[in-house]
Scaffold this motif. Sequence first.
Motif, short mmCIF file in Angstrom:
data_model
loop_
_atom_site.label_atom_id
_atom_site.label_comp_id
_atom_site.label_asym_id
_atom_site.label_seq_id
_atom_site.Cartn_x
_atom_site.Cartn_y
_atom_site.Cartn_z
N PRO A 27 0.80 -1.24 0.00
CA PRO A 27 0.00 0.00 0.00
C PRO A 27 0.83 1.28 0.00
CG PRO A 27 -0.24 -1.22 2.06
CD PRO A 27 0.52 -2.10 1.14
N LYS A 28 2.11 1.17 0.35
CA LYS A 28 2.92 2.39 0.32
C LYS A 28 3.87 2.43 -0.87
CE LYS A 28 2.83 3.67 5.18
NZ LYS A 28 3.67 3.89 6.36
N PHE A 29 3.61 1.59 -1.86
CA PHE A 29 4.48 1.61 -3.05
C PHE A 29 4.39 2.96 -3.75
CE2 PHE A 29 4.81 0.81 -7.76
CZ PHE A 29 6.19 0.69 -7.78
N ILE A 30 3.16 3.48 -3.86
CA ILE A 30 2.98 4.80 -4.48
C ILE A 30 2.51 5.77 -3.41
CG2 ILE A 30 1.77 6.14 -6.24
CD1 ILE A 30 1.11 3.36 -7.54
N LEU A 31 3.23 6.84 -3.25
CA LEU A 31 2.83 7.90 -2.32
C LEU A 31 2.90 9.23 -3.06
CD1 LEU A 31 4.51 7.11 1.14
CD2 LEU A 31 2.13 6.76 0.50
N TRP A 75 19.94 -2.74 -5.00
CA TRP A 75 18.68 -3.03 -5.70
C TRP A 75 17.86 -3.98 -4.86
CZ3 TRP A 75 16.48 -0.14 -9.08
CH2 TRP A 75 15.24 -0.58 -9.59
N PRO A 76 16.55 -3.83 -4.69
CA PRO A 76 15.70 -2.81 -5.28
C PRO A 76 15.84 -1.43 -4.64
CG PRO A 76 14.41 -4.24 -3.84
CD PRO A 76 15.79 -4.82 -3.88
N ALA A 77 15.60 -0.40 -5.44
CA ALA A 77 15.71 0.97 -4.95
C ALA A 77 14.76 1.20 -3.78
CB ALA A 77 15.38 1.94 -6.08
N SER A 78 15.19 2.02 -2.85
CA SER A 78 14.32 2.34 -1.71
C SER A 78 13.28 3.39 -2.12
CB SER A 78 15.15 2.92 -0.56
OG SER A 78 16.31 2.18 -0.38
N LEU A 79 13.72 4.36 -2.92
CA LEU A 79 12.81 5.46 -3.23
C LEU A 79 13.15 6.10 -4.57
CD1 LEU A 79 10.65 7.54 -2.35
CD2 LEU A 79 12.41 8.74 -1.06
N HIS A 80 12.19 6.02 -5.50
CA HIS A 80 12.29 6.82 -6.72
C HIS A 80 11.50 8.09 -6.44
CE1 HIS A 80 14.09 3.70 -9.07
NE2 HIS A 80 13.02 2.96 -9.23
N LEU A 81 12.20 9.18 -6.34
CA LEU A 81 11.52 10.46 -6.13
C LEU A 81 11.31 11.10 -7.50
CD1 LEU A 81 10.76 12.41 -3.76
CD2 LEU A 81 12.79 13.64 -4.42
N ILE A 82 10.07 11.44 -7.79
CA ILE A 82 9.75 11.98 -9.12
C ILE A 82 8.69 13.06 -9.00
CG2 ILE A 82 10.28 9.86 -10.39
CD1 ILE A 82 7.14 9.42 -10.39
N PRO A 109 13.39 -7.69 -9.12
CA PRO A 109 12.60 -7.15 -8.00
C PRO A 109 12.18 -5.69 -8.22
CG PRO A 109 14.57 -8.25 -7.19
CD PRO A 109 14.69 -8.21 -8.69
N LEU A 110 11.03 -5.35 -7.68
CA LEU A 110 10.47 -4.01 -7.87
C LEU A 110 10.97 -3.02 -6.82
CD1 LEU A 110 8.80 -5.45 -9.90
CD2 LEU A 110 6.73 -4.55 -8.87
N PRO A 111 11.11 -1.74 -7.20
CA PRO A 111 11.51 -0.74 -6.21
C PRO A 111 10.51 -0.70 -5.07
CG PRO A 111 10.73 0.29 -8.25
CD PRO A 111 10.85 -1.17 -8.52
N LYS A 112 10.96 -0.17 -3.93
CA LYS A 112 10.08 -0.21 -2.76
C LYS A 112 9.08 0.94 -2.76
CE LYS A 112 13.66 -2.41 -0.13
NZ LYS A 112 14.92 -1.89 0.37
N ARG A 113 9.49 2.06 -3.34
CA ARG A 113 8.55 3.18 -3.31
C ARG A 113 8.77 4.16 -4.46
NH1 ARG A 113 7.60 5.52 2.22
NH2 ARG A 113 6.73 3.42 2.28
#
Length: 512
Positions: free
Chosen positions: A182-186, A254-261, A283-287
Motif C-alpha cells: 500500500p505504500k508503493f505509491i505515495l 537493488w531494489p531501490a528504496s525510493l524513486h523520487l519523481i 525485484p520491484l523498487p520499494k517506493r
Amino acid sequence: MNKNFYITTPIYYPSAKPHMGHAYSSIIADFFARSKKIQGSNVFFLTGTDEHGLKIQRAAEKKGMNPKDFCDEISITFRELSKTLNLTNNDFIRTTEERHFKSVQNLWNILEKKNEIYLSKYSGWYSVSDEAFYTDDEVENIDGVRKSKISSSQVEWVEEESFFFKLSKWEKPLLKFYDENPKFILPESRRNEVISFVKSGLKDLSVSRKSFSWGIKVPSNDQHVIYVWLDALTNYLSALNYPDVKDKLFKDFWPASLHLIGKDILRFHAVYWPAFLLAANIPLPKRVYGHGWILSGEEKMSKSKGNILDPIEIIKEYGLDPLRYYLIKEVSFGNDGNISQEKLEKCINSDLANNYGNLCQRVMAFIEKNLDSQIPNKIEFTNEDLAILENFNNSYQNLLDYIDDQDINSYINYILERLFAANKYFNDEEPWKKKDEIIRLNTIIYVSLELIRKITILLYPIIPASALKVLKVFEIKENEIEFKSIRNNNYLKYGKKINRMSILFKKIEKND
Ligand code: MSP
C-alpha cells in the motif's frame, strides 16, 4: 533493519538548461539522502540526464548541432547544478554512456526472450514534449491544435512499425502488487490515480520507434531504437552495474528504496516500470513518491511556457541554504507550490534570520561575553529543563517515521515548534538577570546550547552548510553527525571552549 538506502531523482532532459523544478526534485532527494546518512544508513544517491529520443533530437536540430554534442554541452550544466545545490549524489548517469547501453539492451533481450515483446504497427497520438503515447480519449482539440488532456502538450499522429510490450498482461499482477504494497505509491492521492488508471484497462505499449535514430538500437533489429522511457527508466539499474547482478553495488542497493519523481511522470514509474521489471523477473523498487509542481504564477514552470525561474540566479542573490529551506518548507510536500521572491524573502527573514539565526547568535554572544566562551561546567537541570530537552527523545520515533514516510511537512513543523520553544525558553529564563545565581545561569546556557545542537542536527539535511557552521562551534564535523545524538541531553562537554560562529543568515532589508 536494512541499512542500505538507494534514492534516485528523475534523470533530466538536457533539452534546455536546468530550472527550479529540476532543482526542487534534486534538493528533496538530497534531503532524504542526508537524513538517512546521519541515521547510519549506507546511502546511494543517483541523479543524471536522459539524453535520447525525439525531444532531444529536435532540440539539437534547432541549434544546428548533432545530438551528442548538444547533450554534452547541456548535461554539464545539470552536473554543475548538482554541485551548486550541494547534493551528496554518489553518481551522475548519462543515458549516452556505454554502461547504460549494455544495461538497456540486456533488459530488452530478456523481455524479448521471455516473449514479452512482439512486432506490430503503431498508429496513434504521440507527444514529443512528454515522449508519451496517448489514446484518442486522452486527446482534445483546442483551436485546431490537438493536445493531451493530461499534460496539455501538443500531440502528433504517428503511424509506423513498432515493437510492443505486452503491458495488458500485467494489469492484474500490478493491481495485486499495489494492493499488497500500500505504500508503493505515495502520496495516497496519486496512488488512487494510478490504480484507477490501471483498472480502466492497460493496452500493450509501443516500445520502439523507427522514424528516427537518436536512441539505443533494438539489438535484434537495428532499424528500431528503443522507446526513450524504457531506455531512461533502466538508468536506475545501469548505475548499479546491471546486468552484472552479482556486482556489489547491485546486490547492496537493488531494489531501490525510493524513486523520487514529479507527479507528471508517475505513470511511467508506477505502471510501466514495475511492469517491465515484473516481466523481466527483477525485484520491484520499494517506493515511488510523486511530488507536486513548482508553479510560477499559476502554471507549471516549463521552457515552453516561458515562465522559468533560474535557480542559479536565485542562489546568487540569496544563497543556497535559504533556497533549500524555502523549497522544503514552503512547498507543502506532495502538493503544488507557488513560489515568489517575496515569499522567499519573508521566509529568510522570519524563519532563518529571526528565529534560528538569532537564537544561535544571542546564545553564542552571551557565552562569549559572560562565560569566557566556555560550555558551562556546573549545572543542575530542573524538571522543566529536562522536559524541554527530553522532547526530542520522546519524539524520536516519530521523526524517524516522518523521514521513512516522506512526511516532510510534519518533520519541518516539529523543527519550527522546537525553535519556538527554544527561543521562548531563552527569553523566559532571562539568563542576563541571573548573574548572581551562577548554577542557574550555567544551566540555562547549557540547556540552550543543547537545544541549538539538537535543532541544528534536525536542520542539517535541509540547510547543510549553515548547520555545519553552527556545529563547528562545538567541533562536530560532518562525518560525525549522528541523528540519534538528539536523544542525548549531555552531549556537550562541560568546560570545553567553543569556537566563534560565523554569520549565518543576513536579513533582507527592503530599500523602499
Ligand atoms: N527525462 C524525464 C524523466 C526520466 S526519469 C527515468 C523527465 N525529465 S524532465 O527534465 O522533463 O523533468 C524531470 C523532473 O523534473 C520531473 O518529473 C519533476 O520531478 C521535475 N520537474 C520539472 N518541472 C517541474 C516543476 N515545474 N515543478 C516541480 N518539478 C518539476 O521528465
